[in-house]
Design an enzyme around this catalytic site. Structure first.
Site, PDB file in Angstrom:
ATOM      1  N   GLY A 189       0.859  -1.233  -0.020  1.00  0.00           N
ATOM      2  CA  GLY A 189       0.108   0.040  -0.006  1.00  0.00           C
ATOM      3  C   GLY A 189       0.830   1.042  -0.021  1.00  0.00           C
ATOM      4  O   GLY A 189       2.038   1.253  -0.262  1.00  0.00           O
ATOM      5  N   GLY A 190       0.330   2.327   0.594  1.00  0.00           N
ATOM      6  CA  GLY A 190       0.846   3.547   0.564  1.00  0.00           C
ATOM      7  C   GLY A 190       2.298   3.434   1.312  1.00  0.00           C
ATOM      8  O   GLY A 190       3.177   4.379   1.036  1.00  0.00           O
ATOM      9  N   GLY A 424      24.332  14.947 -28.084  1.00  0.00           N
ATOM     10  CA  GLY A 424      24.012  15.451 -26.625  1.00  0.00           C
ATOM     11  C   GLY A 424      24.414  14.786 -25.446  1.00  0.00           C
ATOM     12  O   GLY A 424      24.612  15.237 -24.641  1.00  0.00           O
ATOM     13  N   ALA A 425      24.768  13.201 -25.854  1.00  0.00           N
ATOM     14  CA  ALA A 425      25.234  12.486 -24.624  1.00  0.00           C
ATOM     15  C   ALA A 425      26.487  12.842 -24.331  1.00  0.00           C
ATOM     16  O   ALA A 425      26.668  12.753 -23.129  1.00  0.00           O
ATOM     17  CB  ALA A 425      24.889  10.860 -25.090  1.00  0.00           C
TER      18      ALA A 425
HETATM   19  C1  HXC Z   1      -3.748  -5.048  11.171  1.00  0.00           C
HETATM   20  C2  HXC Z   1      -2.705  -6.988  10.428  1.00  0.00           C
HETATM   21  C3  HXC Z   1      -2.331  -6.205   9.277  1.00  0.00           C
HETATM   22  C4  HXC Z   1      -3.001  -4.629   8.787  1.00  0.00           C
HETATM   23  C5  HXC Z   1      -1.322  -8.116   9.039  1.00  0.00           C
HETATM   24  N1  HXC Z   1      -1.976  -8.047  10.067  1.00  0.00           N
HETATM   25  N2  HXC Z   1      -1.758  -6.971   8.288  1.00  0.00           N
HETATM   26  N3  HXC Z   1      -3.231  -6.189  10.999  1.00  0.00           N
HETATM   27  N4  HXC Z   1      -3.560  -4.523  10.062  1.00  0.00           N
HETATM   28  N5  HXC Z   1      -2.548  -4.078   7.835  1.00  0.00           N
HETATM   29  C6  HXC Z   1      -2.132  -9.105  10.985  1.00  0.00           C
HETATM   30  C7  HXC Z   1      -2.764 -10.489  10.495  1.00  0.00           C
HETATM   31  O1  HXC Z   1      -4.398 -10.022  11.004  1.00  0.00           O
HETATM   32  C8  HXC Z   1      -2.446 -11.366  11.480  1.00  0.00           C
HETATM   33  O2  HXC Z   1      -2.705 -11.263  12.843  1.00  0.00           O
HETATM   34  C9  HXC Z   1      -0.779 -10.827  11.660  1.00  0.00           C
HETATM   35  O3  HXC Z   1      -0.587  -9.765  11.255  1.00  0.00           O
HETATM   36  C10 HXC Z   1       0.147 -11.723  10.809  1.00  0.00           C
HETATM   37  O4  HXC Z   1      -0.741 -11.677   9.408  1.00  0.00           O
HETATM   38  P1  HXC Z   1      -0.830 -12.960   8.303  1.00  0.00           P
HETATM   39  O5  HXC Z   1      -1.946 -12.552   7.406  1.00  0.00           O
HETATM   40  O6  HXC Z   1      -1.267 -13.974   9.418  1.00  0.00           O
HETATM   41  O7  HXC Z   1       0.470 -13.252   7.893  1.00  0.00           O
HETATM   42  P2  HXC Z   1       0.906 -13.585   6.301  1.00  0.00           P
HETATM   43  O8  HXC Z   1       0.046 -14.584   5.972  1.00  0.00           O
HETATM   44  O9  HXC Z   1       2.519 -13.738   6.318  1.00  0.00           O
HETATM   45  O10 HXC Z   1       0.680 -12.390   5.308  1.00  0.00           O
HETATM   46  C11 HXC Z   1       1.025 -11.107   5.851  1.00  0.00           C
HETATM   47  C12 HXC Z   1       0.534  -9.970   4.688  1.00  0.00           C
HETATM   48  C13 HXC Z   1      -1.013 -10.186   4.906  1.00  0.00           C
HETATM   49  C14 HXC Z   1       0.746 -10.354   3.129  1.00  0.00           C
HETATM   50  C15 HXC Z   1       1.130  -8.632   5.363  1.00  0.00           C
HETATM   51  O11 HXC Z   1      -1.506 -10.194   6.619  1.00  0.00           O
HETATM   52  C16 HXC Z   1      -1.822  -8.939   4.338  1.00  0.00           C
HETATM   53  O12 HXC Z   1      -2.103  -9.001   3.214  1.00  0.00           O
HETATM   54  N6  HXC Z   1      -2.240  -7.855   5.119  1.00  0.00           N
HETATM   55  C17 HXC Z   1      -2.926  -6.668   4.673  1.00  0.00           C
HETATM   56  C18 HXC Z   1      -1.930  -5.974   3.779  1.00  0.00           C
HETATM   57  C19 HXC Z   1      -2.736  -4.752   3.563  1.00  0.00           C
HETATM   58  O13 HXC Z   1      -3.474  -4.443   2.556  1.00  0.00           O
HETATM   59  N7  HXC Z   1      -2.367  -3.502   4.369  1.00  0.00           N
HETATM   60  C20 HXC Z   1      -3.046  -2.319   4.182  1.00  0.00           C
HETATM   61  C21 HXC Z   1      -2.241  -1.640   3.061  1.00  0.00           C
HETATM   62  S1  HXC Z   1      -2.830   0.040   2.739  1.00  0.00           S
HETATM   63  P3  HXC Z   1      -3.008 -12.593  14.004  1.00  0.00           P
HETATM   64  O14 HXC Z   1      -3.447 -11.869  15.203  1.00  0.00           O
HETATM   65  O15 HXC Z   1      -3.791 -13.475  13.260  1.00  0.00           O
HETATM   66  O16 HXC Z   1      -1.441 -12.820  14.212  1.00  0.00           O
HETATM   67  C22 HXC Z   1      -1.767   0.865   3.649  1.00  0.00           C
HETATM   68  C23 HXC Z   1      -2.102   2.455   3.177  1.00  0.00           C
HETATM   69  C24 HXC Z   1      -0.801   3.204   3.779  1.00  0.00           C
HETATM   70  O17 HXC Z   1      -0.779   0.425   4.266  1.00  0.00           O
HETATM   71  C25 HXC Z   1      -1.248   4.616   3.198  1.00  0.00           C
HETATM   72  C26 HXC Z   1      -0.184   5.533   3.640  1.00  0.00           C
HETATM   73  C27 HXC Z   1      -0.409   6.882   3.160  1.00  0.00           C
END
Ligand code: HXC
Length: 536
Positions: A189-190, A424-425
């Site tokens: 994500g961001g 130019g390069a």
């Molecule tokens: C809260 C999260 C989390 C999140 C993971 N977890 N991402 N909790 N917020 N963003 C938690 C899971 O619930 C889980 O908790 C633990 O972390 C481990 O995650 P798993 O999924 O079991 O691990 P894995 O299979 O290795 O997968 C990792 C992952 C996946 C690929 C990162 O968790 C995932 O796709 N997460 C979401 C990613 C995402 O879309 N993030 C938002 C991005 S947007 P438990 O309690 O079960 O251990 C963003 C915007 C930023 O970031 C903008 C800035 C301007």
């Protein structure tokens, strides 16, 4: 006087605490801290099984022994939505503090994937932001070890705000202290934009992933089926997107390379990069450069061989090794002093400048300029890469970045034309007219508006058209030879002063080091403009 005497002899209005009370409070303090840093062996096992170290293991591998000084260990999660506080997220999922690498101070944070996936909540973000503020104040490099699921979903917009605070400080720190991002897990994500704003991104093959939208979103939005590695793995980012500057095979390999990079960098923009003593003589001859003069100018070769020949102890730390390989960039030492090297690589696309090569070199030149690192440019290219895709992709816009970066750079700039420098390069590659301090050429250099063959096709088009068909090739060859003798050499350019000196190839290293030493006190702002507007 021992410690006991100091305590018992201190007179205050209040009753001195009893010894038992003091011992209990210290015990409590120790318990709180032990709990704050302890982690679940089961979670550690899962993390290690993925080929990843835990955040604390990473800190111990990267930093000098016993040098870590943690701050804000006891910070707690800011929100209690979704019962977050009950989850007891240690330090809100990030460890922040200071340490030493090869005896030099760094600020460092490590996201803890075992704590709610290293996701970034408000308190987590504030810890990083506070560390960045301190690093800027202390004027020391900052390193981020990233392993995070991104914005903590349970904290909603507060976590997005947290990212904003970090991005703001990334920009504030830019060009003031070196910023290094080490991606050791997901970065989605961001969230990717904090590393993207830093100076160098390291990734480990197989465990690091960076993308703005993950495979599931891509599938939903475009129907494309793509794996994590193909979409945002370390190989993809080091070969195609250019997001990753250094790829490593393992975390250990990655930390070794981070340490090596730091050995070339100053602590901040007010200092010079650290010089070292070398066993390599300044007067060492460079016979390989004589070979360059002897080979067919059209024969490609890997420019790294020339860089190794020129550098102290033949060592070169290459950045962006697998991206835009038609230009090579990296750090070396010459006579013990750090230099940044930018060199056309005839082995790929004849060394021609394309969009990616221009971006790669321009950003590096700007880094060197920001951190007082002199630049050595090795020129060997036929020009910009021709083609519809380059024109449509904006080679004009991208190529302009390199011109801008060289022209604004006020650090010592030395250029050596090895073979071809056309059009130019030739001007773009740190020519005299963009402010080159010493512009040298080898006797094999061909500096001209364009290659001899292209030039005679234009200059003598009428004569060529009029010649009998069977004589055309012979005529072209004769004209090409004449043109090459007159223009495709360094002598005309040396006569005009655009080349300061043609070098005896075997003394190239000696001459370049001498020239850099002459320029060691060069300090001048290049232009008076308050803020330039680089064509991005
Ligand atoms: C809260 C999260 C989390 C999140 C993971 N977890 N991402 N909790 N917020 N963003 C938690 C899971 O619930 C889980 O908790 C633990 O972390 C481990 O995650 P798993 O999924 O079991 O691990 P894995 O299979 O290795 O997968 C990792 C992952 C996946 C690929 C990162 O968790 C995932 O796709 N997460 C979401 C990613 C995402 O879309 N993030 C938002 C991005 S947007 P438990 O309690 O079960 O251990 C963003 C915007 C930023 O970031 C903008 C800035 C301007």
């Amino acid at each position: 006087m021992n410690d006991d005497t100091i305590i018992t002899s201190t007179k205050t209005d209040e009753e001195p605490k009893g010894k038992r009370e003091v011992a209990a409070s210290i015990k409590k303090f120790r318990q709180i801290y032990a709990q704050a840093v302890e982690s679940s062996p089961e979670k550690e096992r899962i993390q290690n099984q993925k080929g990843k170290f835990t955040a604390r293991q990473r800190l111990s591998y990267l930093l000098d022994e016993n040098s870590f000084f943690e701050i804000r260990t006891l910070v707690q999660t800011a929100s209690n939505d979704f019962d977050l506080k009950d989850k007891n997220i240690k330090g809100d999922g990030v460890i922040t503090g200071f340490g030493k690498i090869n005896g030099r101070d760094v600020a460092i944070f490590a996201q803890d994937f075992m704590s709610l996936g290293g996701s970034l909540g408000l308190a987590h973000a504030k810890k990083i932001a506070n560390l960045m503020d301190l690093a800027i104040e202390a004027k020391i490099p900052i390193i981020g070890l990233l392993d995070s699921g991104g914005a903590r979903i349970q904290e909603g917009v507060n976590s997005l705000d947290g990212y904003g605070e970090i991005f703001y400080r990334n920009v504030k720190a830019s060009g003031v202290i070196p910023q290094i991002s080490v991606v050791l897990g997901p970065c989605a994500g961001g969230a990717v934009y904090s590393p993207a704003l830093t100076d160098f991104i390291f990734m480990v093959d197989g465990i690091s992933h960076m993308f703005v939208t993950g495979p599931n979103v891509v599938k939903a939005a475009t129907g494309e089926d793509v794996t994590f590695d193909t979409l945002g793995g370390a190989k993809m980012h080091s070969q195609k997107s250019g997001v990753c500057h250094v790829i490593a095979n393992s975390e250990q390999d990655c930390f070794r390379q981070v340490k090596e990079l730091l050995s070339f960098l100053p602590q901040n923009c007010y200092e010079k990069a650290p010089a070292t003593t070398t066993i390599d003589s300044v007067d060492r001859q460079t016979p390989l450069l004589e070979k360059v003069c002897e080979i067919n100018p059209k024969k490609p070769f890997r420019i790294q061989h020339i860089i190794w020949e020129l550098a102290d102890e033949n060592k070169f730390f290459e950045i962006h090794r697998d991206f835009a390989k038609n230009i090579v960039i990296g750090f070396a030492k010459m006579g013990g002093e750090v230099v940044g090297i930018v060199a056309n690589n005839s082995d790929v696309l004849g060394g021609a400048l394309d969009m990616d090569a221009s971006d790669k070199a321009a950003r590096f030149v700007r880094f060197l300029n920001a951190f007082n690192i002199p630049i050595l440019t090795l020129v060997d290219l036929g020009g910009y890469l021709p083609g519809v895709s380059q024109e449509h992709g904006g080679i004009i816009r991208h190529g302009a970045k390199l011109l801008y970066a060289y022209a604004e750079a006020s650090v010592p700039k030395i250029t050596l034309v090895l073979r071809k420098a056309y059009g130019g390069a030739y001007i773009a590659m740190s020519s005299k007219h963009l402010g080159g301090d010493f512009n040298f050429a080898l006797p094999s250099a061909e500096i001209a508006v364009m290659g001899p063959r292209g030039a005679i096709e234009i200059l003598y088009s009428k004569e060529i058209k009029a010649a009998p068909k069977e004589k055309v090739e012979e005529l072209k060859e004769k004209l090409t030879k004449e043109y090459a003798q007159k223009f495709a050499s360094p002598y005309q350019t040396a006569a005009s002063g655009s080349i300061d000196e043609i070098l005896e190839p075997t003394f190239a290293r000696q001459k370049i080091i001498k020239a850099f030493r002459l320029l060691k006190d060069k300090r001048k702002p290049q232009f008076n403009t308050k803020k330039g507007n680089i064509p991005l």
